[in-house]
Design an enzyme around this catalytic site. Structure first.
Site, mmCIF file in Angstrom:
data_model
loop_
_atom_site.group_PDB
_atom_site.id
_atom_site.type_symbol
_atom_site.label_atom_id
_atom_site.label_comp_id
_atom_site.label_asym_id
_atom_site.label_seq_id
_atom_site.Cartn_x
_atom_site.Cartn_y
_atom_site.Cartn_z
ATOM 1 N N GLY A 6 0.828 -1.206 0.000
ATOM 2 C CA GLY A 6 0.000 0.000 0.000
ATOM 3 C C GLY A 6 0.861 1.254 0.000
ATOM 4 N N GLY A 9 -0.640 4.720 -0.766
ATOM 5 C CA GLY A 9 -1.688 5.269 0.098
ATOM 6 C C GLY A 9 -1.199 6.472 0.900
ATOM 7 N N GLN A 10 -2.092 7.017 1.753
ATOM 8 C CA GLN A 10 -1.732 8.236 2.507
ATOM 9 C C GLN A 10 -0.540 7.975 3.426
ATOM 10 O OE1 GLN A 10 -4.409 9.516 5.667
ATOM 11 N NE2 GLN A 10 -3.596 11.593 5.614
ATOM 12 N N ASP A 32 2.225 -1.823 -4.477
ATOM 13 C CA ASP A 32 0.813 -1.425 -4.449
ATOM 14 C C ASP A 32 0.130 -2.077 -5.660
ATOM 15 O OD1 ASP A 32 -0.547 1.378 -2.863
ATOM 16 O OD2 ASP A 32 -1.701 0.087 -4.225
ATOM 17 N N ILE A 45 4.381 -4.329 -8.372
ATOM 18 C CA ILE A 45 2.917 -4.334 -8.471
ATOM 19 C C ILE A 45 2.469 -5.588 -7.713
ATOM 20 C CG2 ILE A 45 0.918 -4.489 -9.991
ATOM 21 C CD1 ILE A 45 2.301 -1.980 -10.627
ATOM 22 N N TYR A 137 -15.137 -0.698 7.797
ATOM 23 C CA TYR A 137 -13.702 -0.441 8.009
ATOM 24 C C TYR A 137 -13.364 -0.659 9.487
ATOM 25 C CZ TYR A 137 -9.500 2.449 8.610
ATOM 26 O OH TYR A 137 -8.245 2.929 8.930
ATOM 27 N N LYS A 141 -11.023 -3.512 11.322
ATOM 28 C CA LYS A 141 -9.865 -3.172 12.160
ATOM 29 C C LYS A 141 -9.968 -3.824 13.539
ATOM 30 C CE LYS A 141 -7.340 -0.840 9.318
ATOM 31 N NZ LYS A 141 -6.066 -1.431 8.835
HETATM 32 C C1 VAH Z 1 -10.534 7.341 7.832
HETATM 33 N N1 VAH Z 1 -8.377 8.498 7.862
HETATM 34 O O1 VAH Z 1 -11.049 8.434 7.917
HETATM 35 C C2 VAH Z 1 -9.043 7.229 8.134
HETATM 36 C C3 VAH Z 1 -8.858 6.910 9.586
HETATM 37 C C4 VAH Z 1 -9.562 7.554 11.886
HETATM 38 C C5 VAH Z 1 -9.636 7.885 10.467
HETATM 39 O O2 VAH Z 1 -9.206 5.597 9.850
HETATM 40 O O3 VAH Z 1 -11.149 6.348 7.535
#
Ligand code: VAH
Length: 315
Positions: A6, A9-10, A32, A45, A137, A141
């Site tokens: 990744g 990514g950010q 990535d 890749i 998400y 996690k």
């Molecule tokens: C999001 N930047 O907004 C991520 C992060 C706590 C925020 O998990 O999903």
């Protein structure tokens, strides 16, 4: 050798040069799904959903550490719940399995304040509390944290994790997060435009500047294993602020900047998250301490983004 999954990514975009500086450019392999956004030494890749290709890349480069920074974030994840769950979980399990099978030295897996839901205290949210996340998400996690603890206690995989708050960075364009409004606001201010914020003025959230997030990551990874009392994921934060406070802080440096507030579905995600985080355990176990306050973040972001806008204008 270190593999970043990744890297586009950010977090990945900013962590790659930092790890290259610490360990040497040739020691860090970036990967990535798409080709490299920024030119770098070695780039693969890689679709980490494919366990065999992941293990092939690990063997090819003699990888001993993995930073698993690929995931579908909170807002984007809600548009396709099942595929977001599959992507986040399949990649994580492939990484943990590879670490066990190929005896990797260390693994970093980011978690998020998104693991907290309406049952957690919203202020100074503690390390241990009931986790009922509102987003796919967040659910992925919470599951990730438990899998990390499982692979550590059952197979002695040295996997470490941080519950990042919203991360504010200038190195990449925001991608699907709920906290991305802050980065978008800085971009608009520097571009001389106004911003229509998708959260309410008073939506207070825990945030952190990218430099603090990167330093927390390397400090955790370099801490002696015996000092770590948390093998799910450490609470971590920098500062908390509302969109209104950020707007005011930016206006002090960009007086002409204006902002309106038109909350969308992301407001309900933000309301399910903490307003502030208790990161006492990170401070105790591995001497965590944030460096950047809001004024310093604003100064840094405006300086970096101004430089970017000028260099883009000159091309
Ligand atoms: C999001 N930047 O907004 C991520 C992060 C706590 C925020 O998990 O999903």
């Amino acid at each position: 050798k270190i593999l970043i999954i990744g890297a586009n990514g950010q977090i990945g975009t900013a962590l790659l040069p930092k790890l290259q500086k610490i360990y040497g450019e040739g020691q860090v392999i970036a990967s990535d799904l798409q080709p490299a956004i920024h030119p770098t030494a070695v780039f693969e890749i890689l679709d980490a959903k494919q366990s065999d290709t992941l293990q092939k890349v690990i063997k090819k480069h003699g990888i001993t550490q993995i930073y698993h920074l690929a995931a579908v974030l909170s807002a984007k994840g809600e548009s396709n719940p099942l595929s977001s769950w599959n992507i986040n979980m399949q990649t994580l399990l492939n990484v943990l399995e590879a670490a066990k099978e190929l005896h990797l030295k260390k693994v970093f897996v980011p978690s998020s304040i998104a693991v907290f839901g309406k049952s957690a205290p919203r202020r100074f949210t503690p390390q241990n509390t009931y986790l009922d996340p509102a987003t796919v998400y967040g659910m992925s996690k919470v599951a990730a944290e438990n899998w990390c603890q499982y692979y550590h206690s059952r197979y002695q995989v040295d996997v470490r994790s941080l519950r990042y708050p919203g991360v504010i960075s200038y190195q990449s364009i925001p991608g699907g997060g709920t906290t991305d409004y802050a980065v978008e606001m800085y971009h608009k201010a520097v571009a001389g435009q106004n911003y229509d914020c998708y959260l309410q003025e008073d939506a207070r959230l825990p945030m952190m500047y990218i430099e603090d997030a990167l330093r927390a990551t390397t400090e955790l990874m370099e801490a002696p294993a015996g000092q770590l009392s948390v093998r799910t994921s450490y609470n971590l934060t920098g500062i908390s602020f509302t969109p209104a406070e950020l707007f005011k802080n930016i206006q002090e440096q960009v007086p002409a900047f204006d902002c309106t507030f038109t909350p969308d579905f992301r407001q309900s995600i933000a309301e399910s998250w903490p307003e502030s985080i208790d990161d006492t355990l990170a401070r105790k176990d591995w001497n965590w301490k944030p460096d950047f306050d809001l004024a310093q973040i604003t100064t840094e972001m405006i300086a970096h983004l101004t430089r970017q806008y000028i260099s883009h204008a000159n091309h």
